[in-house]
Design an enzyme around this catalytic site. Structure first.
Site, short mmCIF file in Angstrom:
data_model
loop_
_atom_site.label_atom_id
_atom_site.label_comp_id
_atom_site.label_asym_id
_atom_site.label_seq_id
_atom_site.Cartn_x
_atom_site.Cartn_y
_atom_site.Cartn_z
CE LYS A 192 2.38 0.50 -4.43
NZ LYS A 192 2.95 1.83 -4.65
CD GLU A 198 -4.18 1.50 10.37
OE1 GLU A 198 -3.37 0.70 9.82
OE2 GLU A 198 -3.91 2.69 10.60
N GLY A 247 -0.14 5.08 -3.63
CA GLY A 247 -1.48 4.91 -3.06
C GLY A 247 -2.37 6.12 -3.27
NE ARG A 248 1.45 11.01 -1.61
CZ ARG A 248 2.40 10.20 -1.15
NH1 ARG A 248 2.09 9.09 -0.52
NH2 ARG A 248 3.69 10.49 -1.32
CD GLU A 333 0.73 9.38 2.71
OE1 GLU A 333 0.40 8.89 1.62
OE2 GLU A 333 0.38 8.88 3.79
CG HIS A 364 -23.61 29.90 8.10
ND1 HIS A 364 -24.29 31.08 8.38
CD2 HIS A 364 -23.77 29.68 6.77
CE1 HIS A 364 -24.85 31.52 7.25
NE2 HIS A 364 -24.54 30.70 6.27
CE LYS A 474 2.02 2.70 7.56
NZ LYS A 474 2.26 2.31 6.18
O1 F6P Z 1 0.43 4.93 5.94
C1 F6P Z 1 0.45 5.59 4.75
C2 F6P Z 1 0.15 4.69 3.61
O2 F6P Z 1 1.28 3.98 3.25
C3 F6P Z 1 -0.41 5.51 2.44
O3 F6P Z 1 0.58 6.09 1.70
C4 F6P Z 1 -1.24 4.49 1.75
O4 F6P Z 1 -2.14 5.12 0.88
C5 F6P Z 1 -1.89 3.80 2.91
O5 F6P Z 1 -0.88 3.76 3.89
C6 F6P Z 1 -2.44 2.44 2.64
O6 F6P Z 1 -1.46 1.52 2.24
P1 F6P Z 1 -1.88 0.14 1.61
O7 F6P Z 1 -2.60 0.39 0.35
O8 F6P Z 1 -0.60 -0.61 1.39
O9 F6P Z 1 -2.77 -0.58 2.60
#
Ligand code: F6P
Length: 509
Positions: A192, A198, A247-248, A333, A364, A474
């Site tokens: 987003k 990452e 995002g979620r 979250e 199990h 972060k």
């Molecule tokens: O670190 C949490 C977060 O902001 C989530 O809420 C989000 O889904 C994820 O990182 C990824 O964010 P982006 O879509 O901006 O890479």
């Protein structure tokens, strides 16, 4: 918190104290029709919550709490596109992605529909293009939804192979790249913000791996189209997100592109339709028969009435193996917060720890603790009445195991056996039953969980749509990375400095 809400909480506490003295067995003896009384249906799903430790008075107290917390008004405000995400000043319109739950938010619903046509037609183009592998790079909400749903809908997967890469551990991407041919691979970078460390590290590495043809073999899903363009992704392969989608809550948008490429536009639309059916149910069903509201209230009862700090999600469906990972982000979250909408510290516990694995495997491994451990851990089961496909005789066994576990948790061992054999029972569970786990059903299940989390956030008085808690880590990671590169330790706490020195020494040895 208003006086009415505090009174409703006090009433709930009194109900919980009363029911603490009874057992599920006693409740069933007193009311053999509990199943009829404590089950509900909506959007093709049936929920049996007769094995929750509630009775009619407790349920009434829970509904009264929902009313006092103005759940319906807040739901309507969300549907109307009001900026209910107050800490970020944003509307919350994931329902617009699946057609909306009413006539409101028409502009966003239209915008979403246009973008949906665009990304679904691109998905079909990719499916026809001879692309063999899709590498979907993203993390958190930009990965968990499509990854989980692609696994869940495996029988519909007739497009290219899809690999999800989220972790900044180079092994994650590296292991996938080894199995793909750059000439026949599409890389989708989903973020987003298009700044997530990452994702950007993985996207840069994938771009290098693609080499000279990278521009033609990458697509992006983002709200930051300028950043994607700078990265080298042309506008025709850049798909939109908007600040009114968290995002979620985004699997329904172009974030679901990898899923759409896997299962095709028809199945993806059916997935959205299932979610929309749940949206309409959430919007229209009275609170007493409203599945998301009931599920939310049961969670509140377990957490604040019974004091349970966690619950397990156990789908009796091997393809739902990533559902609890998706739900963990959605629930923890969203509602893992200690400050209310008014900026004050909250007086009560909020989101529990969510965890789980598919049954029957889970029986199990950790079910021992669920049956005989010292903590009461409620369970949410998911079961389909019939399999999508599979081997003869297996589904009856799967069903038998699911129902048997729920009964064993609730009613335990008959009295009189040796102490170490005794399963005390009185451990609550809810069973969510579907006809079969097809795209529409999956959509309905996920939307049910989204709305449940929203209702709980409303009752706890928190904003489920921000996530400030993840920011600190972060920022610190950026600082630590600079220190790894520069070897400067000044200003670091003693433990982190010691660990960094050890990492350096271990790495050199
Ligand atoms: O670190 C949490 C977060 O902001 C989530 O809420 C989000 O889904 C994820 O990182 C990824 O964010 P982006 O879509 O901006 O890479």
């Amino acid at each position: 918190m208003s006086g009415a809400v505090e009174m409703a909480w006090a009433a709930l506490k009194a109900e919980a104290a009363r029911l603490d003295a009874t057992t599920l067995s006693t409740l069933f003896e007193a009311d053999p029709d509990r199943f009829d009384r404590f089950s509900a249906e909506g959007a093709g799903l049936m929920m049996d919550f007769s094995k929750e430790k509630i009775d009619r008075a407790a349920l009434e107290a829970l509904i009264a709490l929902a009313r006092a917390a103005r759940v319906e008004a807040r739901r309507d405000a969300m549907c109307a596109g009001e900026a209910i995400n107050t800490t970020e000043g944003r509307a919350v319109l994931h329902m617009a992605l699946r057609g909306g739950a009413g006539s409101e938010a028409a502009a966003e619903t239209e915008t979403a529909a246009a973008e949906r046509d665009r990304f679904l037609s691109y998905a079909e183009e990719v499916r026809r293009s001879g692309v063999a592998d899709v590498i979907a790079i993203g993390i958190g909400g930009s990965s968990l939804g499509p990854e989980m749903a692609t696994k869940a809908l495996a029988p519909w997967h007739d497009g290219p192979r899809v690999h999800f890469v989220s972790n900044v551990d180079g092994a994650h991407l590296g292991d996938v790249l080894k199995r793909c041919d750059p000439a026949r691979t599409l890389v989708i970078a989903t973020s987003k913000t298009f700044t997530t460390e990452e994702t950007m590290a993985n996207a840069r590495a994938a771009r290098d791996w693609l080499g000279a043809s990278a521009g033609g073999r990458m697509a992006a899903v983002t709200a930051a189209t300028d950043k994607a363009a700078e990265f080298g992704i042309p506008p025709e392969r850049c798909f939109a997100m908007w600040d009114w989608i968290g995002g979620r809550y985004s699997v329904w948008s172009a974030v679901g592109l990898p899923l759409a490429i896997a299962v095709g536009a028809g199945a993806f639309r059916a997935f959205l339709d299932g979610a929309r059916a749940m949206d309409l149910h959430f919007r229209e069903a009275p609170l007493q028969r409203n599945l998301p509201v009931l599920m939310a209230l049961i969670g509140i009862w377990r957490r604040n009435g019974m004091g349970c700090g966690s619950y397990a999600l156990i789908p009796y469906d091997a393809r739902l193996s990533r559902l609890s990972a998706w739900l963990q982000q959605l629930e923890m979250e969203s509602n893992g917060k200690r400050v209310g909408l008014d900026g004050e510290l909250l007086a009560r516990a909020t989101a529990p720890v969510v965890w789980g694995e598919p049954g029957s495997d889970a029986q199990h491994s950790f079910f021992q603790l669920l049956h005989q451990g010292t903590d009461v851990i409620p369970v949410d089961f998911i079961l389909a009445a019939e399999p999508v496909d599979g081997l003869p005789g297996h589904h009856a066994r799967l069903t038998a195991n699911a129902l048997a576990q729920a009964a064993a948790l609730a009613f335990g061992t008959p009295e009189g056996t040796e102490a170490h054999r005794v399963c005390p029972g009185d451990r609550p569970s809810t069973m969510l039953l579907a006809r079969r786990m097809d795209p529409a059903t999956l959509g309905a299940v996920l939307a049910l969980m989204e709305h449940k989390v929203f209702v709980q956030g409303t009752i706890w008085g928190i904003n489920p749509f921000d996530q400030w808690g993840v920011e600190l880590g972060k920022v610190l990671a950026r600082d630590v990375l600079e220190r790894i590169e520069s070897d400067v330790m000044e200003g670091l706490d003693g433990s982190t400095a010691g660990l960094l020195r050890s990492v350096r020494d271990y790495g050199a040895s």
